[in-house]
Design an enzyme around this catalytic site. Structure first.
Site, mmCIF file in Angstrom:
data_model
loop_
_atom_site.group_PDB
_atom_site.id
_atom_site.type_symbol
_atom_site.label_atom_id
_atom_site.label_comp_id
_atom_site.label_asym_id
_atom_site.label_seq_id
_atom_site.Cartn_x
_atom_site.Cartn_y
_atom_site.Cartn_z
ATOM 1 N N THR A 1 34.734 34.279 55.042
ATOM 2 C CA THR A 1 35.627 34.110 53.913
ATOM 3 C C THR A 1 35.485 35.326 53.006
ATOM 4 O OG1 THR A 1 36.088 32.752 51.975
ATOM 5 C CG2 THR A 1 33.850 32.656 52.807
ATOM 6 N N GLU B 1 35.220 26.953 52.799
ATOM 7 C CA GLU B 1 33.938 26.257 52.727
ATOM 8 C C GLU B 1 34.060 24.758 53.033
ATOM 9 O OE1 GLU B 1 35.020 28.577 50.787
ATOM 10 O OE2 GLU B 1 33.413 29.976 50.299
ATOM 11 N N LYS C 1 40.602 33.905 29.392
ATOM 12 C CA LYS C 1 39.995 33.397 28.176
ATOM 13 C C LYS C 1 40.440 34.265 27.011
ATOM 14 C CE LYS C 1 36.495 31.707 31.118
ATOM 15 N NZ LYS C 1 35.770 32.354 32.201
ATOM 16 N N TRP D 1 41.087 28.594 26.993
ATOM 17 C CA TRP D 1 41.325 28.827 28.418
ATOM 18 C C TRP D 1 42.816 28.759 28.678
ATOM 19 C CZ3 TRP D 1 37.598 25.746 32.116
ATOM 20 C CH2 TRP D 1 36.299 26.283 32.002
#
Lengths: 550, 550
Positions: free
Chosen positions: B188, B335, B445, B450
């Site tokens: 990955t 994953e 940010k 956020w």
């Protein structure tokens, strides 16, 4: 041979397949679907989830902290469903008590399983009374009380189920433990001697649910579960996890309907009201419903029924299909959790007319996903896939009992050679469709040939006026064994032995059977002995007729 | 806590979940269905089964006896499918080589995984030539040759795939071994440094297949697999097992279509001819197809497409739905095998009009069966299910990589606290629907708040004339970070920065965003950098624009 493994990160979670994980899923699918118990209770899945957490806390209060056995004696109910989850989730073991056994046998199973808590529906208290003072391990008896009348019993009762349950907090964190933990155990009868206990782990039940999910969603065009289905079991929940379907139905948050004590009339009322779309039962129950005058005018055309326990005969399948019921066969046994095979209707077959579907729908079917199924002769060699060579079905699957509880030798016998021996005699064809012709112990060996008692029953049963039939082999000096038939006539019919022999002669003429397959004797009786789960009890018939002069 | 286990009979078979068991099922369902490769090959499942057995024998001949790694560099093909089975079935490990990486990175993965045999499609020989003399562990190179022209290479070739394969016997007994054996590994990218390898065992892949089977049959009304489906993958098979669907499609013996090297025109020809009904791809591919003039007049109304890799935007979903394509979102990562969630359309939602379905179809979805998914804040507390509080998705499931191969520390980081940290920032609502708003590292940010770069991309992308857009945060002394947009215009459109700022001001007026969410700069480019699997590469954009003056 070599394989490669790779070390895990030290914090990596080694996921265990636990029954709690099935329940967790129910809140993600259609949590507003309901679990219905007769006309007494309707819970949505949020409520079921809370009740199960309360039940987990209740078992804590009762002093169970894992590894203990809880015996449940109840009809099919939402409470039984809660116990399917709460008992294993708390690390304890659910003993689904077969209340159709004789009281002495029930006592035997409770003592043998070492039940510590008994959950008893009030209707069964008189039975428990007969052996209450001989219970060896039971510490608490909790009673399910549905009726308003006061309970009158000599048994010392430790509480009432609903009361105790609703007192508990709904806060409970499902514990994590090994997937090898035993989740359920129950007893199987039908052979000589005491009932024997089979047992299943969390891993096994989760895998069984997932296999059933695959098989009953994508692999069988005639019995496909979808999220709009309404599930209503018609087999007792003490019997092989009600074929695993309550676990699957809950995982998928289907609407579920539990009928309590089974009576045809009340079932039909529930059917009209709740409109079930999927059920499962033994042929006897299907026959009873189709014969019931009360069911004559209800629409059954959206109902799919999985038939197991005994073979589904073509005449019965035809009657069901004529009413619009999609019947299919499932096969398995107590030892196998149970699902091993189901009759498989392809995209092509499902479009054929009813007559040509009968063969397939009454077939034992094809092995389920992950089921390694072989049919072997007496030397253990696989029989050819020719649709006629007979052998015993032996299996491996990720959810078979690993022995019989506290019966080491019988477990070794079951698993001889590393395959579970089903004792069922079958053939297999080139499409991998399997047809069981008989139990190995019920095959009739006459004149050096094996003959299927089930095939004979089906032929006899196809004659008009026959309501029920059983064929066994009885010892014969000359032939080894000879077939012998018990027959129940339909109301208003009187049949003669000669009439039936003439009927069977037609199959001889068609070369479907040899002439020595015609039973020498047909005995007309009122009722055929059945086992506690509604199958023909050939054992009882043999006991009754072993010395029968023929 | 205590649990109960019961000893097994000495011969009882401890069933291991092995990939061979999925293959065995293919012969029981619809074995006459075909696996199609372009216009070059059509195999039914009996033939596929034989080929896989031949391939198992071939790996024996090549000296692999378990625990060795086989690297495959190929387009999506029937041969890749055979390798999905044969390599793990023989106890070896399949390394699905990502050929979209730079040659030096490909070399790194092959050496790092310690591939012993490389299966290479002839088109990739020039790439392999660049590092052939630096391969450290490869003993044999087997070439897939499709073209008639002679191969011209400096590489020492040890054989041709089809030739070697067809020489082998079709007799091969699938071995039994531990379900913990590693079956696959692959790399990955997307973070800094070298690619990292994830790895999956037989048990994990079997469970992933079964979970996918449940989720995609019964739990999602908008993407339901049935046995009549025709499967055609549009993600490369080197990428996370093509989302696991080749294993599922084979288990169910669906008709499967593999397109080889992807080109829109040849894909459309294959689409017309083979009529796929289920596919999966990244949004870029769907966009490409919907924009292709050649696809303008084909009927797409029987096509269901699972979208993953990046978020499915509402405008793209709308365009697909307008063409009759049933698009839904799936979520997972390398994953995680990958399936973690899929957008869930209930029986009610599926009947709503397209507009009102858009929200749900573009939702990240609900956790799949057996997936324990939490959204936690920076202190590890679960965020409220209010549809707005943001946190990181952490998971447990029976099929997650247990670390990174030979990268101990990175594995520990992935699994900190016993949950796999996805790095994805999301909210969850009371229906358990999850919506990812950003990758944690892509969240912007600014001014103490956020902000989701994906949300900004969607808003910008809704303006007419926009073909593609990417937003990143760039460092800012005053605000911490400020959003910065790259924009690709559609052909024939010329847009100005002010025009886009005015467009964004509308969302400010609607109180959907704060005014500091409007990017200070919109840069018009020809193309947006993508990763090897077609996702926007914010890493590359950051490298290019980190020092950008704004």
């Amino acid at each position: 041979m070599k394989i490669k493994t790779i070390p895990s990160a030290s914090n990596a979670h080694h996921y265990q397949l636990l029954i709690k994980d099935l329940l967790e899923n129910s809140l993600r699918v259609n949590p507003n679907h309901e679990i219905v118990y007769k006309d007494q209770e309707r819970l949505n899945y949020y409520q079921l989830y809370d009740r199960i957490k309360q039940l987990c806390n209740m078992y804590g209060v009762l002093g169970l902290d894992g590894g203990s056995v809880v015996g449940v004696i109840d009809y099919d109910s939402h409470r039984f469903l809660m116990n399917y989850f709460a008992v294993p989730i708390t690390g304890n073991v659910l003993h689904t008590v077969n209340w159709r056994l004789a009281p002495e046998q029930i006592l035997y199973t409770i003592n043998h399983a070492e039940d510590e808590v008994l959950i008893v529906h009030e209707d069964f208290l008189p039975v428990v009374e007969t052996f209450f003072d001989r219970l060896e391990t039971v510490k608490k008896i909790i009673v399910i009380k549905e009726k308003v009348s006061k309970i009158n019993t000599t048994i010392v009762i430790d509480g009432f189920f609903d009361e105790l349950l609703l007192e508990q907090s709904t806060i409970y964190e499902f514990p994590e433990f090994s997937e090898e933990a035993i989740a359920t155990l129950f007893y199987t009868t039908g052979t000589t001697g005491n009932p024997k206990a089979v047992y299943f782990s969390h891993r096994q039940l989760v895998l069984h649910t997932m296999v059933e999910s695959s098989v009953l969603s994508m692999m069988n065009e005639a019995f496909k579960i979808k999220s709009s289905d309404v599930y209503l079991p018609l087999t007792p929940m003490f019997h092989v996890h009600a074929w695993g379907l309550p676990y699957l139905a809950t995982t998928l948050s289907l609407k579920q309907v539990y009928v309590g004590k089974f009576e045809p009339q009340s079932f039909i009322d529930i059917f009209r009201r709740e409109k079930p779309t999927i059920s499962h039962c033994v042929p006897t129950i299907l026959n009873m419903l189709l014969s019931s005058p009360a069911a004559r005018d209800i629409d059954l055309s959206t109902w799919s029924v999985l038939i197991g326990g005994s073979a589904l005969s073509k005449p019965l399948a035809k009657r069901a299909l004529d009413r619009g019921i999609s019947v299919v066969t499932g096969y398995g046994m107590s030892e196998t959790c149970p699902l091993l095979t189901s009759s498989y209707l392809s995209l092509v077959t499902i479009k054929n007319d009813i007559e040509s579907q009968l063969d397939i729908r009454t077939m034992t079917g094809r092995a389920a996903l992950l089921v390694d199924l072989k049919i072997v002769d007496e030397e253990g060699r696989e029989v050819p896939k020719d649709g006629k060579s007979l052998g015993e079905i032996i299996v491996r699957a990720p959810y078979l009992t690993m022995g019989y509880y506290k019966e080491k030798e019988k477990g070794e016998e079951l698993w001889q050679g590393g395959y579970l021996h089903t004792g069922d005699i079958a053939w297999i064809n080139e499409n991998n469709d399997i047809k069981i012709v008989d139990r190995s112990k019920d095959v009739i060996k006459t004149g050096g040939e094996w003959m299927s008692s089930l095939a004979l029953e089906e032929m006899i049963g196809s004659y008009q006026g026959i309501n029920d039939v059983a064929v066994i082999g009885v010892p014969d000096v000359k032939w080894g064994e000879r077939p012998f038939a018990l027959v129940v006539c339909k109301e208003g019919f009187t049949l003669s032995e000669q009439e039936l022999k003439d009927h069977m002669q037609k199959f001889v003429d068609q070369k479907k059977i040899n002439k020595w397959a015609i039973p020498d004797r047909f005995v007309f009786v009122e009722v055929i002995p059945k086992t506690s789960v509604g199958k023909i009890s050939k054992k009882k018939i043999r006991e009754m007729y072993a010395s029968h002069e023929i």
